[in-house]
Every structure is written in C-alpha cells, then in structure tokens.
Design a protein around this motif. Structure first.
Motif, mmCIF file in Angstrom:
data_model
loop_
_atom_site.group_PDB
_atom_site.id
_atom_site.type_symbol
_atom_site.label_atom_id
_atom_site.label_comp_id
_atom_site.label_asym_id
_atom_site.label_seq_id
_atom_site.Cartn_x
_atom_site.Cartn_y
_atom_site.Cartn_z
ATOM 1 N N ASN A 8 67.054 17.859 39.956
ATOM 2 C CA ASN A 8 66.332 17.980 41.094
ATOM 3 C C ASN A 8 66.652 16.930 42.331
ATOM 4 N N LYS B 281 64.437 15.768 23.939
ATOM 5 C CA LYS B 281 63.205 16.135 24.386
ATOM 6 C C LYS B 281 63.373 16.497 25.966
ATOM 7 N N ILE C 83 62.071 19.957 27.905
ATOM 8 C CA ILE C 83 61.015 19.750 28.809
ATOM 9 C C ILE C 83 61.301 20.389 29.974
ATOM 10 N N GLY D 134 54.426 11.760 35.914
ATOM 11 C CA GLY D 134 54.922 13.113 35.742
ATOM 12 C C GLY D 134 53.763 14.213 35.169
ATOM 13 N N ARG D 135 53.239 13.597 34.148
ATOM 14 C CA ARG D 135 52.301 14.686 33.522
ATOM 15 C C ARG D 135 51.030 14.900 34.430
ATOM 16 N N ALA E 138 61.924 20.905 39.925
ATOM 17 C CA ALA E 138 61.734 19.565 39.355
ATOM 18 C C ALA E 138 61.624 19.791 38.043
ATOM 19 N N ASN E 139 61.281 20.681 37.580
ATOM 20 C CA ASN E 139 61.006 20.936 35.961
ATOM 21 C C ASN E 139 61.047 22.648 35.727
ATOM 22 N N ALA F 40 55.952 14.763 46.506
ATOM 23 C CA ALA F 40 55.332 13.180 46.969
ATOM 24 C C ALA F 40 54.351 13.654 48.410
ATOM 25 N N ARG G 281 63.227 6.859 31.869
ATOM 26 C CA ARG G 281 63.901 8.157 31.290
ATOM 27 C C ARG G 281 63.659 9.483 32.250
ATOM 28 N N ASP G 282 62.634 9.219 33.239
ATOM 29 C CA ASP G 282 62.363 10.221 34.020
ATOM 30 C C ASP G 282 63.482 10.335 34.965
ATOM 31 N N MET H 155 57.948 23.746 34.218
ATOM 32 C CA MET H 155 56.589 23.660 35.127
ATOM 33 C C MET H 155 56.948 24.568 36.142
ATOM 34 N N CYS I 30 59.122 16.100 48.625
ATOM 35 C CA CYS I 30 60.090 17.302 48.218
ATOM 36 C C CYS I 30 59.989 18.542 49.188
HETATM 37 C C1 LIG Z 1 58.118 14.028 33.636
HETATM 38 C C2 LIG Z 1 58.035 15.331 32.481
HETATM 39 C C3 LIG Z 1 59.264 15.785 32.334
HETATM 40 C C4 LIG Z 1 57.465 14.896 31.330
HETATM 41 O O1 LIG Z 1 57.121 16.045 30.723
HETATM 42 P P1 LIG Z 1 55.653 16.233 29.975
HETATM 43 O O2 LIG Z 1 54.569 16.240 31.074
HETATM 44 O O3 LIG Z 1 55.319 17.259 29.168
HETATM 45 O O4 LIG Z 1 55.572 14.984 28.936
HETATM 46 P P2 LIG Z 1 54.384 14.311 28.563
HETATM 47 O O5 LIG Z 1 54.104 13.014 29.133
HETATM 48 O O6 LIG Z 1 53.210 15.159 28.242
HETATM 49 O O7 LIG Z 1 55.064 14.030 26.934
HETATM 50 C C5 LIG Z 1 55.294 14.948 26.173
HETATM 51 C C6 LIG Z 1 56.530 14.279 25.259
HETATM 52 O O8 LIG Z 1 57.620 14.305 26.174
HETATM 53 C C7 LIG Z 1 58.145 13.080 26.102
HETATM 54 N N1 LIG Z 1 58.498 12.482 27.553
HETATM 55 C C8 LIG Z 1 57.957 12.441 28.733
HETATM 56 N N2 LIG Z 1 58.817 12.181 29.583
HETATM 57 C C9 LIG Z 1 60.025 12.398 29.243
HETATM 58 C C10 LIG Z 1 61.476 12.226 29.716
HETATM 59 N N3 LIG Z 1 61.456 12.068 30.947
HETATM 60 N N4 LIG Z 1 62.536 12.302 28.888
HETATM 61 C C11 LIG Z 1 62.417 12.602 27.618
HETATM 62 N N5 LIG Z 1 61.190 12.757 26.964
HETATM 63 C C12 LIG Z 1 59.787 12.600 27.632
HETATM 64 C C13 LIG Z 1 56.665 12.001 25.589
HETATM 65 O O9 LIG Z 1 57.258 10.780 25.254
HETATM 66 C C14 LIG Z 1 56.222 12.894 24.854
HETATM 67 O O10 LIG Z 1 56.860 12.724 23.417
HETATM 68 P P3 LIG Z 1 56.184 13.219 22.011
HETATM 69 O O11 LIG Z 1 56.016 14.742 21.958
HETATM 70 O O12 LIG Z 1 57.358 12.592 20.972
HETATM 71 O O13 LIG Z 1 54.932 12.498 22.124
HETATM 72 C C15 LIG Z 1 56.916 16.395 33.270
HETATM 73 O O14 LIG Z 1 55.705 15.751 33.358
HETATM 74 C C16 LIG Z 1 57.238 16.718 34.829
HETATM 75 O O15 LIG Z 1 58.500 17.110 34.819
HETATM 76 N N6 LIG Z 1 56.549 16.438 35.314
HETATM 77 C C17 LIG Z 1 56.551 17.132 36.981
HETATM 78 C C18 LIG Z 1 57.702 16.157 37.557
HETATM 79 C C19 LIG Z 1 57.621 16.531 39.263
HETATM 80 O O16 LIG Z 1 57.522 17.752 39.736
HETATM 81 N N7 LIG Z 1 58.047 15.498 39.639
HETATM 82 C C20 LIG Z 1 57.831 15.833 41.140
HETATM 83 C C21 LIG Z 1 59.002 15.654 41.775
HETATM 84 S S1 LIG Z 1 58.907 15.296 43.271
HETATM 85 C C22 LIG Z 1 60.194 15.300 43.855
HETATM 86 O O17 LIG Z 1 60.897 16.014 43.421
HETATM 87 C C23 LIG Z 1 60.598 13.993 44.660
HETATM 88 C C24 LIG Z 1 59.644 13.868 46.045
HETATM 89 O O18 LIG Z 1 58.623 14.643 46.102
HETATM 90 O O19 LIG Z 1 60.108 13.304 47.029
#
Ligand SMILES: CC(C)(COP(=O)(O)OP(=O)(O)OC[C@H]1O[C@@H](n2cnc3c(N)ncnc32)[C@H](O)[C@@H]1OP(=O)(O)O)[C@@H](O)C(=O)NCCC(=O)NCCSC(=O)CC(=O)O
Length: 352
Positions: free
Chosen positions: A305, A45, A49, A234-235, A271-272, A341, A174-175, A275, A135
C-alpha cells in the motif's frame, strides 16, 4: 468539452522487502507487550488478511519528490505535451519529503514546487501546490484538475500521487507491513477523442471516524522515542470502508448514467486485498449481481500500500500492459475509487 487522462507514468522503487524479511522484527501490542506467537504466525496471518507478499521501499538517496519527478517525466512524455504548457502541478501526499531515519516531514517548499524545479519548468504561470487528502489524494487532484479545466482557468494539469510510507512507520507495529513507497503521475487535459471524465463523488467523514488514521507513538516502551508514526484502527477502517465505499461508487455511477454492465474495470485504492474484494462485492450486490471475474486489477501482492500512489501506478501499469491478464481499450468505462485518512472517500467514472 471532454476532459481526459492523456498520459500516465509511475516510479516503482527498487528495494524489495518480502514478508520473510520481518521474521526478526520485534512486533508488539499497542501496550508494549509481546505477542504470544512467533513472527512466522503473525506474517502468515498478515498475508492471508491483506494479500501482501512483498512491498517496495525507496532507496536512501531518493525521497518522495524525486519519485514524483521520475513518474511526472514519464507522464509528460506519454501525453506528448510540452511541459511549459502545464497550468497546474497538483501533488497529493501526506507526509512531505522524509529523510530516512529523521521522521520529520519537509514541506517547505511544497513538493509540487520541488517537482516543478526538477522538471526545469520556467513558466511562472504553471501553478504548483500540494494536496493532503489521505490515500484518496491523487483522485481528488484529478477531480480538482477536471474542475479547473471545466471552468476555463486551466488547459493542462499534472496530477501526482507519491509517498514514502516506509519512513513514517513504527517498526514495532505489525500493521507497518502494509505500507510501501511509490509514485504515480497523470496528465489531465481537454482533448477530443482521448477519454472523458463522466462523473465524480467525494466525501469527508470527520465525526467518530476522524482519527481512524492518526500520528501516534511507537509501541515500544523501552527507549525514549518521541517520534510520531502512522497508526491506524485497521478493523474500524475496514468496517467503515465496506459500508461507505460501495454506496459512494454507486452514487457516482448513477450520476454518470452508465449502466453497470458497461463497467470494464474498477481501480480501487489498494490497502488490503480482502477488504477491496469485500467492497466491490458489496458494490455489485446493490445491483443484485456477482462481482465479475477480473474486474479489479491488483498489484498489492508485490507493491503493498503506497497510499496516494496505488491507483495511478496501477492504472499506468494496466494501460501499458504490465499487469497479467488485465487490459483496457479505448471506449471502455472504468471506475476509480479510494478511501483513507480523513476519513475521505472518492470515486470517479471515466471513459477511456
Ligand atoms: C489492519 C488489518 C489488516 C487487520 O485485519 P483484520 O481487521 O481482519 O484484523 P482483526 O483486528 O479483526 O484481527 C483478526 C486477526 O488478525 C490479527 N491481525 C490483526 N492485524 C494484523 C496484522 N497487521 N498482522 C498480522 N495479524 C494481524 C489479529 O491478531 C487477529 O488474530 P486472531 O484471529 O489470531 O485473533 C485490516 O483491518 C485492514 O487492512 N484494515 C484496513 C486498512 C486500511 O485500509 N488502512 C487504511 C489505509 S489508508 C492509507 O493507506 C493511508 C492514508 O490514507 O494516508
């Protein structure tokens, strides 16, 4: 006056950690309960993603300021400047030098000073300071360097983005698989015929969004671990980014006066992958256009990332022909954009 990026360098840590290396990890929900499915499913997963297949971690003996120094040496050589001519060293990071296993960031002296020390720069007028801006820190450093040069208080600046996120992650979250380590460095100077910063745009959203990324406790309730780790909603970040980043990039492009058809590449903070695609698709939608194939170089699949280091590392790699099917040439217009952030967002339109 034309202010340009005249040199780049990066440091990619040697330790490769693949998604399958997390198979034996104990991933937990935020309340400490286990997931109902095995790690194979979580990892699958995660990969679908984020697009991340593997990431790089710094080896034990190397910290953030060491990686920055390695990248800086390359950028200085690439620009062909004398390091003693540097007026500023601007170092973007968020956690300082973190010793493996300690979890405490060391920022005394500043990491910029540590880089200056390692570079053996003698000139006291080379001012070294750190910049915390999530970031988007490296890009904000470029924007500051541009302002210093424009105002006449500097001629040459070294701008670095480096981070060792592997040392501030909660292994039960897991993140944590998103994060990696790395460093990118750049020389910014006023120079004719070498490129030109055309426009830039920055913003901080600190109302409901302020704590989307924060320092929090481990998800494991079993041991008395009072360390704090990088945590995120994350979401919420995803939703925030796809709404605000396309608008910020458009504002910046409008200010530059460049037509959308002239944009050759967009270097976005990685980051993703999904996204980032959603952001750039929405950016083009504002012009009623489809996202052009190959517009967004990526190396997230292999590098993960690395926060402030993703854009300068990617730009360095593309400039030097190290990313498959991705090139830039003199005169091309490219866009840099980042979110992270703060919540901070920035963008810059640049003519190579
Ligand atoms: C964390 C995410 C990967 C999660 O993905 P989604 O948003 O699609 O997930 P969701 O919460 O809607 O859930 C959808 C499905 O994925 C699963 N799911 C959620 N997170 C998961 C993970 N880390 N690993 C595996 N599976 C995961 C959920 O259980 C759900 O499963 P099911 O479908 O079975 O129910 C994403 O939201 C993301 O990348 N967000 C942005 C991250 C980002 O930009 N971070 C900032 C970085 S800033 C940075 O870099 C640092 C700084 O600024 O200093």
């Amino acid at each position: 006056m034309k202010i340009a990026i005249t040199g780049t360098g990066s440091y990619i840590p040697t330790e490769v950690t693949k998604n399958t290396d997390f198979l034996d990890h104990e991933f937990l929900n935020d309340d400490g309960t286990p997931f109902n499915h095995p790690n194979e499913v979580i990892i699958q997963k995660f990969e679908s993603i984020t697009g991340i297949k593997e990431r790089r971690y710094a080896t034990k003996n190397i910290n953030t300021s060491n990686m920055a120094y390695f990248a800086a040496e390359k950028a200085i050589a690439d620009a062909g400047i004398d390091k003693e001519e540097l007026d500023y060293i601007i170092f973007a990071h968020n956690f300082g030098d973190v010793t493996e296993g300690k979890g405490q960031g060391d920022t005394l002296p500043s990491l910029a000073t540590r880089v200056k020390h390692q570079l053996k720069i003698k000139n006291p007028k080379c001012v070294a300071y750190d910049l915390m801006f999530g970031c988007p820190g490296w890009l904000e450093g470029i924007i500051q360097a541009n302002a210093f040069i424009k105002s006449g208080i500097a001629k040459k600046c070294l701008v670095i983005g480096a981070e060792t996120l592997s040392r501030v992650v909660d292994k039960h979250d897991r993140d944590s698989m998103i994060y990696s380590d790395g460093a990118g460095a750049t020389i910014v100077e006023a120079k004719e015929d070498s490129g030109q910063i055309l426009a830039h745009n920055s913003a901080t959203y600190a109302n409901g969004e302020a704590y989307f990324l924060f320092f929090g406790e481990t998800y494991s309730k079993e041991n008395e671990d009072d360390h704090r780790y990088i945590k995120m909603y994350g979401r919420k970040i995803y939703e925030f980014a796809v709404i605000h980043v396309p608008k910020a990039i458009k504002e910046c492009l409008d200010e530059s006066g460049v037509d959308i058809s002239e944009v050759k590449k967009i270097f976005i903070h990685q980051a993703n992958e999904k996204m980032d695609e959603a952001i750039i698709k929405r950016f083009y939608k504002q012009f009623n256009q489809e996202m052009p194939v190959g517009i967004m170089p990526m190396n997230i699949a292999k590098l993960g990332n690395s926060s402030v280091a993703t854009i300068p590392t990617l730009y360095d790699m593309v400039r030097k022909g190290k990313v498959e099917n991705q090139t830039i040439s003199k005169g091309d217009v490219v866009i840099f954009a980042s979110v992270g952030a703060g919540m901070n967002i920035n963008a810059m339109v640049y003519k190579v």
